[in-house]
Write a protein that holds these residues in place. Structure first.
Motif, PDB file in Angstrom:
ATOM      1  N   ASP A  58      16.678   4.869  -4.599  1.00  0.00           N
ATOM      2  CA  ASP A  58      16.650   4.748  -3.144  1.00  0.00           C
ATOM      3  C   ASP A  58      16.821   6.118  -2.482  1.00  0.00           C
ATOM      4  O   ASP A  58      16.112   6.446  -1.536  1.00  0.00           O
ATOM      5  N   ARG A  63      11.434   3.238  -3.417  1.00  0.00           N
ATOM      6  CA  ARG A  63      11.909   1.898  -3.064  1.00  0.00           C
ATOM      7  C   ARG A  63      11.543   0.834  -4.100  1.00  0.00           C
ATOM      8  O   ARG A  63      12.381  -0.002  -4.449  1.00  0.00           O
ATOM      9  N   LEU A  95      17.546  -3.449   0.778  1.00  0.00           N
ATOM     10  CA  LEU A  95      16.402  -2.749   0.179  1.00  0.00           C
ATOM     11  C   LEU A  95      15.113  -3.537   0.397  1.00  0.00           C
ATOM     12  O   LEU A  95      14.088  -2.981   0.782  1.00  0.00           O
ATOM     13  N   ALA A  99      11.700  -2.540   2.716  1.00  0.00           N
ATOM     14  CA  ALA A  99      10.518  -2.178   1.923  1.00  0.00           C
ATOM     15  C   ALA A  99       9.249  -2.602   2.657  1.00  0.00           C
ATOM     16  O   ALA A  99       9.227  -3.627   3.331  1.00  0.00           O
TER      17      ALA A  99
END
Length: 103
Positions: A58, A63, A95, A99
């Motif tokens: 990250d 990603r 996350l 994305a």
């Protein structure tokens, strides 16, 4: 003979390196921790290493790798009934939500 304690120490070193020298150096140590944890059959240390690898990915902007590693970590934490499950799942959700849609 390698031990789970060594994998744990590598995971802790990875955390320090993330903060001091950066994610590339830390990722190499987390990879070592993961390999060792798997060899000595220490799933919690495997999860910690995967968690660390997700954070490193990250930090460098990868990603898809971050999401993949965090999914693996969350699955291990859940299987183990770890108290770290909720925090890891929240990070995974963050996350995934940040994305791009095509990932």
């Amino acid at each position: 003979m390698a031990t789970a304690g060594e994998a744990e120490a590598l995971n802790e070193l990875g955390k320090v390196l993330t903060e001091t020298t950066g994610p590339h150096a830390a990722a190499a140590v987390f990879e070592q921790a993961f390999t060792l944890a798997r060899r000595v059959q220490s799933p919690l240390d495997e999860a910690h290493a995967l968690d660390g690898l997700a954070h490193c990915a990250d930090h460098i902007g990868d990603r898809p790798t971050a999401v993949a590693r965090m999914r693996e970590a969350v699955a291990l934490y859940q299987r183990l009934g770890s108290t770290e499950t909720d925090q890891a799942a929240a990070y995974l959700a963050a996350l995934e939500n940040s994305a791009p849609a095509d990932e």
